[in-house]
Design a protein around this motif. Sequence first.
Motif, short mmCIF file in Angstrom:
data_model
loop_
_atom_site.label_atom_id
_atom_site.label_comp_id
_atom_site.label_asym_id
_atom_site.label_seq_id
_atom_site.Cartn_x
_atom_site.Cartn_y
_atom_site.Cartn_z
N ASN A 50 0.83 -1.21 0.00
CA ASN A 50 0.00 0.00 0.00
C ASN A 50 0.86 1.26 0.00
OD1 ASN A 50 -2.73 -0.80 -0.09
ND2 ASN A 50 -2.41 -1.75 1.93
N GLU B 170 3.89 8.08 -0.81
CA GLU B 170 2.96 8.10 0.33
C GLU B 170 2.87 6.69 0.91
OE1 GLU B 170 -0.96 9.26 -0.88
OE2 GLU B 170 -1.64 9.54 1.19
N LYS C 128 0.96 4.14 2.83
CA LYS C 128 -0.32 3.79 3.44
C LYS C 128 -0.27 2.38 4.04
CE LYS C 128 -3.33 6.64 0.52
NZ LYS C 128 -4.51 6.63 -0.32
N GLY D 256 1.71 6.39 7.10
CA GLY D 256 0.90 7.61 7.05
C GLY D 256 1.67 8.84 6.57
#
Length: 727
Positions: free
Chosen positions: A148, A171, A173, A292
Amino acid sequence: MIEYNEKSRVFNITNGSISYMIYLNSEGILETIYFGKAIAPLTDVSALRKSNEWHDSSFTYDNVNKTEYKYSDGFKNNSAPLEIGSHGKYDKRHAPIVIKQANGSYETDFRYDSFVIYKCIKPLTELPHVRKGNFETIEFICKEKESNVYLHLYISIDLDKDIIIKSFKIENKEKNNIKILRAESLQLDLPSDKYDLIHFHGRWQNERNCVEEPLIDGIKEISSNYGRSSHEENPLVIIKEKETNNEYGVAIGLNLIYSGNFKFRAHVTSYKQTHITYGMNDEDFEWELKSGECFETPQAVISYSYNGIEKVSQNFHSFILYNLLSEKNKLPKRIPFNSWEGCFFDFDTKTVTDYIDDGAKIGTELFVLDDGWFGKRNLDNAGLGDWVVNKEKIDLHKIINHCKSKGIAFGIWFEPEMINYDSDLYRSHPEFVLSNADNKTISCIRHQFHLDFSNADVIENIYNQMKAFLDEYEIDYIKWDCNRIICEHYSNKYPSEKQGEIYHRVILGYYKLLSRICDEYPNILIEGCASGGGRFDLGTLFYTPQIWASDESDPAVRMEINYNTSIGYPLSTIGAHVNASPITNYKTKAILALFGTYGYEMNPNKLTKEEIDSLSEIADVYHKYHKSVIEEGTLYHLLDPNKSNWMAMQSVSIDKSVSLCVCMNRKKEWDRYRFLKLKGLKKDSKYLNSYDNTIQTGEYLMNIGINMSNEWCNEFDCRLIIITEQK
Ligand code: DGJ
């Protein structure tokens, strides 16, 4: 305009002059299908994507269904031109982004998820970036195949000129932290192997030598690992087709809005394509990205031209002037006088006030007290880090009042990122320096260490010292110097697993302090500097509108440094002074400095009457024409000192009514016929030129030129020609 055609699966990014097209293949991989002069959007790309099948024996094995398969729509997974290559897969080309997953896997394979189009360009959060302009942006959101982790690819096109900006955002995740091992800003796959590379190689006092070489099979890397953009290589590179020259053919310029370690890599592959990646250097780089969190890469700037290298230059100039530089931290036009080369560390209040008085005779409007005013700084071995006035040496209030009483602005020198071991700051905070883990021996360059700007406490300390000084004294200008590179880059502020972040964090710290000072003192002009031109880059220019270009000021060498620098950067950003160096005369030095920021740096007391007169003559030209012609005009490179005995540059005001031309030869000239052809004038207008005082049409001057054959040109002879439209 940016649009997506669902049927053809082609994204068309265009400003009407150039097109950049990306094909979304059925594997969710973004293929770069076209980059060049604007054409109608491609609707059928199948013919374009065909290549020799016969030598490709690669398949993918589906371990679940126990079958072997080829990519569905003919995708060549080791040679197709791509926007984001994979890592740890069959494609062995250098991927721009590499991550290490929590499970230890290096496999990085981003596949398309969605896209968003914006009618603007998005600013970055911690890094310098494009400030403004008429841009459209497409953001591709891609997901790593097995995790992710998301990758955002931003491509912005300037609707007014042929500039494209690219960057990534990673990013995380995932639930776990990951490591980023490489975070470059672009991949650019070009369709052939027939390119030359132009780059700007150098050293202290000899920055930005222009090197032109063919890109041949294998890998060519242009990089810095000096902790700054460096004297050794500038982040500016140009790739051009073989037949391209200044006025004809395709050329692609690249630069990075970043001041730290960078790496440009051109790989001419075994399939005879040119695979380019460009961005932050991954040497000793490893960034822990927590669950995050996001990581943004610097913005890469691409200047495209199908009309030769000059257009690449002009695009970059206009981009820097109108899209990158700040509206703040500027001063009304003033001629500066800098104390450094006149007296170095050896001054007291009287020396300085005498300099101010004598400097006024050559038109000084801003006096800059360089190194040596603070701490126990009488030589370069002490004082850095102690930003308090050395009151035993000078009365700074008196000096500033002296300036102001004569209507002269006042500037001061700082080297905020540095510390001498002989300083109060080092004695009280030895932990403030970048060092190594055992802290036993560290490289000491010019008796100084590099402060650990990854440590917020260090920045706070220097900020507070600078603020106390700037609040007490009326300062109009700061020269922000940086006189050593980073060697050991261990920070005792961070745990072992974060040591790969230090090079980048130090640069973020530099930007933090610089932006804080810029924001709080918007009326102070800041000039960047790093032992001359060791940090001449777009990251610094985002904050400081000009950068001291080199500690070599004699035109014998400077003419090439300034000419080459101006290939990527506008003249108004090139810090240039007249100094006392012995090779050329004052008039020559002044003419050359005029094609930069202009200023003085010598002992003004020693100038003869003739020297004062020649400086005053050029100062008049400065006041009359510098703003409209040099700062705001269009620059043309007429004669290339890298390739001939001559250097000539010409800048033309936007309305084409005035032009200044500098022309200089390196050694005695024997050619019998020499005509200097000008550029950028109005064809039908009549112009007076100050060389032979004749009046000719623009057409004549651009096609026949000024006849300079009748002059015996000696070594380093230099002429300033003023061309004015006659109404
Ligand atoms: C290097 C700069 O390039 C010079 O102009 C001068 O400011 C010195 N540092 C001062 O140490």
